[in-house]
Write an enzyme that holds these catalytic residues in place. Structure first.
Site, PDB file in Angstrom:
ATOM      1  N   ASP A 183       0.995  -1.229  -0.114  1.00 53.46           N
ATOM      2  CA  ASP A 183       0.177  -0.093   0.037  1.00 53.46           C
ATOM      3  C   ASP A 183       0.765   1.375  -0.029  1.00 53.46           C
ATOM      4  O   ASP A 183       1.845   1.231   0.871  1.00 53.46           O
ATOM      5  CB  ASP A 183      -0.854   0.002   1.400  1.00 53.46           C
ATOM      6  CG  ASP A 183      -1.941   1.195   1.098  1.00 53.46           C
ATOM      7  OD1 ASP A 183      -3.158   0.662   0.847  1.00 53.46           O
ATOM      8  OD2 ASP A 183      -1.506   2.308   1.620  1.00 53.46           O
ATOM      9  N   ASN A 189      -2.439  12.922  -4.043  1.00 53.89           N
ATOM     10  CA  ASN A 189      -3.840  13.620  -5.000  1.00 53.89           C
ATOM     11  C   ASN A 189      -4.221  14.653  -4.653  1.00 53.89           C
ATOM     12  O   ASN A 189      -4.171  15.605  -5.538  1.00 53.89           O
ATOM     13  CB  ASN A 189      -4.630  12.339  -4.937  1.00 53.89           C
ATOM     14  CG  ASN A 189      -4.649  11.251  -5.827  1.00 53.89           C
ATOM     15  OD1 ASN A 189      -4.050  11.299  -6.732  1.00 53.89           O
ATOM     16  ND2 ASN A 189      -5.285  10.114  -5.255  1.00 53.89           N
ATOM     17  N   ASP A 193      -1.562   9.139 -10.641  1.00 54.95           N
ATOM     18  CA  ASP A 193      -1.771   7.993 -11.594  1.00 54.95           C
ATOM     19  C   ASP A 193      -0.242   7.879 -11.995  1.00 54.95           C
ATOM     20  O   ASP A 193       0.126   6.540 -12.257  1.00 54.95           O
ATOM     21  CB  ASP A 193      -2.513   8.349 -12.734  1.00 54.95           C
ATOM     22  CG  ASP A 193      -4.081   8.502 -12.450  1.00 54.95           C
ATOM     23  OD1 ASP A 193      -4.545   7.787 -11.526  1.00 54.95           O
ATOM     24  OD2 ASP A 193      -4.953   9.195 -13.306  1.00 54.95           O
ATOM     25  N   GLU A 213      -4.676   2.429  -4.251  1.00 56.14           N
ATOM     26  CA  GLU A 213      -3.367   2.282  -4.033  1.00 56.14           C
ATOM     27  C   GLU A 213      -2.855   1.026  -3.332  1.00 56.14           C
ATOM     28  O   GLU A 213      -1.577   0.793  -2.996  1.00 56.14           O
ATOM     29  CB  GLU A 213      -2.730   3.460  -3.406  1.00 56.14           C
ATOM     30  CG  GLU A 213      -3.144   3.373  -1.680  1.00 56.14           C
ATOM     31  CD  GLU A 213      -4.488   4.031  -1.558  1.00 56.14           C
ATOM     32  OE1 GLU A 213      -4.671   4.550  -0.237  1.00 56.14           O
ATOM     33  OE2 GLU A 213      -5.193   4.235  -2.403  1.00 56.14           O
TER      34      GLU A 213
END
Length: 449
Positions: A319, A327, A336, A362
Site C-alpha cells: 500500500d 492526490n 496516476d 493504491e
C-alpha cells in the site's frame, strides 16, 4: 393545387432548408456562445488586473487592523462596474468583511450591504445570481520580515448579468444577420429549384405515367436550358432499365456471395474483439497489472497447484503511504503517475511466474510461487527500497513516496486465498501502525500474540 402539394421540388426545398435552418440555429448558437465566452473571459481578465491597484492598500489595512480604511477601499472596489461583490477573509478572522453578492460556504449566492450585513440583492434579472470569482492572497512585506507574511485572501465577484449587458447588442446583430440571410436564401433557392428541377421533374413523371407498361418506349424531354444533366441521365437510365434487369439479377447473385464473405470476415472480427475485450477485463489499464478479478482467478489456481505439489507459497500486500496526500497536493494525474511508477518498480523485481495485481486504489498484492516467508520478505524489502528512491516528475515537480508491506507464507491446505489475503492485510496494517515505509511479517504478529 393538388399537384403543387405533391411537388418533389417543394419537398426537396423543405428538406434542404429544414436542415439549413437547423444548421443556422446551431451556428448562430455557437456564435452567441463564443461571443459570450469571450466577453466573460475579458471580464475575468479585467478582474485579475484589479489586485495590482488595491492589494497593497488592503494588505496595509489588514496588517494595521484599520477597519475604517479597509471598508473604504473595499467600497471603492465594489463601485467598479465589473465588480458585484467583495469578500475578505483574514487568517485570524478579525478583519473579515463582505459586501455585495458573494458565495456562502455552500456556494449559494448571498448579498451583504455596505455595513457587511445580510440583505436582499439590489440587482435582479437574467444572470444576476450566476457569480464567478477571482481570489488573490493578501500578504505583508515589512522591513522586519525576510519573507512575505500571509494575512488572508480577497475574493472579487462578478456575474453573468453584466456579461449579458455588454454583449446583448452584438447578440442582436448576429440574430438579425442570421434571419435576413436565411430568408433571402429561401427565396433564391425556391425560385431556382422550381425553375430547374420542379418543372423538368413534372414533365418526366407525366411521360412515365403515359407509358404502356407492356410496351415501354423511349422517353424524350424538352430541356432547352441544358443538353446534358441529371434528369437526362435519369431518362436514359429508365430507357435501359428493362435491358438491365437480367444483368442486375446476376449482380444480385454476386452480391449475395460478397455478403457471405463479409459475414465471415465480420464474424472473425467479432471473435477477435471478444478476445481483446477479455484481455482488457483482466488487465488494469493504468498499471498493466492484473485486475482484482483476474488476480483472484489466477491466485486460486496457484493455491491449488501449491497444495498438489507441496510447494511453498507466499503473499505480499502493498500500500502506497499517504497516497491521498499526493492526490490532494499534486492532483489525480500525479497520483496516476505514482501508481504506474510503483507498478513498474514491482514488475521489474519479480519473476514471470509471480502473480502481481492491483486490488484497488493504491493497494497491490503479490503471490510468489515456490517462495517461503524469508524470500518474500527479502523481495518486499527490495521493492520498498527501490520505490523509496524513485523520483516521479510531474509538471516540473519531483514527487517521492514510500510504501508499506505485509508478508505471509501461505498455508493453502488450511486457508483460502481470501483468508490469506486478510492475514497479509493484518501485517500490512501493523506496518502502517508502526510508522509506514516498512515490511512486517504475519508470523511476527502470531509470535507476539
Amino acid at each position: 393545387m393538388f399537384r403543387y402539394r405533391h411537388s418533389i421540388a417543394l419537398h426537396l426545398l423543405v428538406v434542404i432548408f429544414g436542415f439549413y435552418f437547423i444548421v443556422t440555429l446551431l451556428v448562430t448558437a455557437i456564435q452567441l456562445y463564443k461571443e459570450y465566452e469571450n466577453t466573460k473571459n475579458t471580464f475575468y481578465q479585467e478582474i485579475q488586473l484589479l489586485p495590482a491597484t488595491f492589494s497593497q492598500g488592503i494588505s496595509d489595512s489588514v496588517w494595521t487592523y484599520n477597519q475604517e480604511l479597509l471598508e473604504s477601499i473595499l467600497k471603492g472596489v465594489y463601485n467598479i462596474p465589473i465588480v458585484v461583490g467583495v469578500e475578505v477573509k483574514s487568517l485570524d478572522h478579525k478583519m473579515d468583511y463582505k459586501i455585495g453578492a458573494i458565495f456562502d460556504d455552500e456556494l449559494r449566492p448571498v448579498f451583504y450591504d455596505s455595513q457587511g450585513k445580510l440583505s436582499q440583492p439590489t440587482e435582479t434579472g437574467l444572470g444576476s445570481s450566476s457569480l464567478f470569482s477571482h481570489t488573490f492572497p493578501i500578504t505583508y512585506n515589512g522591513p522586519a520580515f525576510k519573507e512575505l507574511q500571509p494575512l488572508g485572501q480577497v475574493t472579487l465577484y462578478s456575474n453573468e448579468r453584466l456579461v449579458f449587458e455588454r454583449v446583448k447588442y452584438g447578440f442582436f446583430l448576429i440574430l438579425i444577420n442570421s434571419v435576413v440571410k436565411t430568408f433571402a436564401l429561401w427565396l433564391i433557392a425556391f425560385y431556382f429549384i422550381k425553375r430547374y428541377l420542379g418543372e423538368p421533374l413534372n414533365e418526366f413523371t407525366d411521360k412515365i405515367k403515359s407509358q404502356d407498361i407492356n410496351e415501354p418506349k423511349p422517353i424524350t424531354l424538352e430541356l432547352p436550358w441544358s443538353d446534358k444533366n441529371e434528369i437526362q441521365v435519369l431518362k436514359g437510365s429508365y430507357n435501359q432499365m428493362i435491358e438491365e434487369l437480367n444483368t442486375k439479377q446476376q449482380a444480385l447473385v454476386t452480391l449475395n456471395a460478397e455478403l457471405d464473405q463479409m459475414v465471415k470476415v465480420r464474424t472473425h472480427q467479432l471473435e477477435k474483439a471478444k478476445d481483446e475485450a477479455e484481455l482488457l477485463a483482466s488487465t488494469d489499464m493504468l498499471t498493466n497489472l492484473k485486475t482484482r478479478r483476474a488476480f483472484f482467478d489466477i491466485g486460486n489456481h496457484l493455491f491449488n497447484e501449491a497444495v498438489r505439489n507441496g510447494e511453498h507459497l507466499s503473499m505480499i500486500m502493498m500500500d502506497i503511504d499517504h497516497f491521498k496526500t499526493i492526490n490532494d497536493t499534486y492532483g489525480h494525474s500525479a497520483g496516476d503517475k505514482v501508481l504506474a511508477a510503483f507498478a513498474q518498480t514491482i514488475s521489474s523485481l519479480i519473476r514471470t511466474s509471480d502473480l502481481n495485481g492491483r486490488l484497488g486504489g493504491e493497494e497491490f498484492a503479490l503471490i510468489l510461487a515456490r517462495t517461503d516467508e524469508q524470500g518474500a520478505k527479502l523481495l518486499a524489502e527490495k521493492i520498498r527500497q527501490a520505490f523509496m528512491k524513485l523520483q516521479v516528475e510531474h509538471e516540473g515537480q519531483i514527487i517521492t513516496s514510500s510504501a508499506s508491506f505485509g508478508v505471509i507464507e501461505a498455508n493453502p491446505k488450511n486457508f483460502t486465498l481470501e483468508e490469506t489475503l486478510a492475514q497479509s492485510d493484518q501485517a500490512l496494517y501493523e506496518a502502517k501502525h508502526r510508522g509506514r515505509n516498512q515490511v512486517v511479517c504475519y508470523s511476527e504478529l502470531h509470535s507476539v500474540s
